[in-house]
Design an enzyme around this catalytic site. Sequence first.
Site, PDB file in Angstrom:
ATOM      1  N   HIS A   7       7.736  -4.363  -3.177  1.00 44.17           N
ATOM      2  CA  HIS A   7       7.946  -3.045  -3.384  1.00 44.17           C
ATOM      3  C   HIS A   7       7.742  -2.308  -1.795  1.00 44.17           C
ATOM      4  O   HIS A   7       7.062  -2.873  -1.019  1.00 44.17           O
ATOM      5  CB  HIS A   7       7.228  -2.203  -4.379  1.00 44.17           C
ATOM      6  CG  HIS A   7       5.675  -2.514  -4.061  1.00 44.17           C
ATOM      7  ND1 HIS A   7       4.730  -3.421  -4.470  1.00 44.17           N
ATOM      8  CD2 HIS A   7       4.546  -1.698  -3.744  1.00 44.17           C
ATOM      9  CE1 HIS A   7       3.762  -3.443  -4.115  1.00 44.17           C
ATOM     10  NE2 HIS A   7       3.621  -2.251  -3.379  1.00 44.17           N
ATOM     11  N   HIS A  79       3.335   1.640   2.786  1.00 40.15           N
ATOM     12  CA  HIS A  79       3.232   0.273   3.206  1.00 40.15           C
ATOM     13  C   HIS A  79       4.424  -0.517   2.495  1.00 40.15           C
ATOM     14  O   HIS A  79       5.065   0.203   1.534  1.00 40.15           O
ATOM     15  CB  HIS A  79       1.781  -0.514   2.637  1.00 40.15           C
ATOM     16  CG  HIS A  79       1.505  -0.529   1.046  1.00 40.15           C
ATOM     17  ND1 HIS A  79       0.969   0.542   0.321  1.00 40.15           N
ATOM     18  CD2 HIS A  79       2.126  -1.358  -0.040  1.00 40.15           C
ATOM     19  CE1 HIS A  79       0.980   0.204  -0.622  1.00 40.15           C
ATOM     20  NE2 HIS A  79       1.470  -0.804  -0.976  1.00 40.15           N
ATOM     21  N   GLU A 130       1.545  -5.352   2.787  1.00 42.52           N
ATOM     22  CA  GLU A 130       0.737  -6.044   1.624  1.00 42.52           C
ATOM     23  C   GLU A 130       1.504  -7.127   1.310  1.00 42.52           C
ATOM     24  O   GLU A 130       2.672  -7.343   1.271  1.00 42.52           O
ATOM     25  CB  GLU A 130       0.870  -4.885   0.422  1.00 42.52           C
ATOM     26  CG  GLU A 130       0.246  -5.678  -0.883  1.00 42.52           C
ATOM     27  CD  GLU A 130       0.182  -4.426  -2.027  1.00 42.52           C
ATOM     28  OE1 GLU A 130       1.216  -3.720  -2.069  1.00 42.52           O
ATOM     29  OE2 GLU A 130      -0.606  -4.590  -3.083  1.00 42.52           O
TER      30      GLU A 130
HETATM   31 CO    CO Z   1       1.542  -1.959  -3.147  1.00 42.87          CO
END
Ligand code: CO
Length: 134
Positions: A7, A79, A130
């Site tokens: 994502h 992020h 991440e």
């Molecule tokens: Co995230």
Amino acid sequence: MIGKLNHVAIAVPDLKAAAATYRDTLGAKVSPPQAEPDHGVTVVFVELPNTKIELLHPMGETSPIQGFLDKNPSGGIHHVCYEVDDILAARDHLKGRGARVLGDGEPRTGAHGKPVLFLHPKDFNGTLIELEQA
Ligand code: CO
């Protein structure tokens, strides 16, 4: 080592307005807002055919998203999340290459109930990364 883009997370000052933009203007499928008190955020998931967008809004005074919005009042990309097969092996590889892992370096349970780690943006062209064990 990194796999799929899981994502892209976007911090937004107005979650309702951002969800409406993705749903009505961009024509995407959006979820109802989901509270994630452990992570200090409320999230709307935008489902795309090949990945997800997560609209993040601060929840609580100490939300990590609030500081970001203070610096970026109209919101912005917070992020990107890449999938890895083995998060501990990925961490050790990255540390061996001199990359900084945020926090104590131990994976935490992320918003999807899977182990995650964050990498220092200064080591990755100004992008907070991440990693999620898929
Ligand atoms: Co995230």
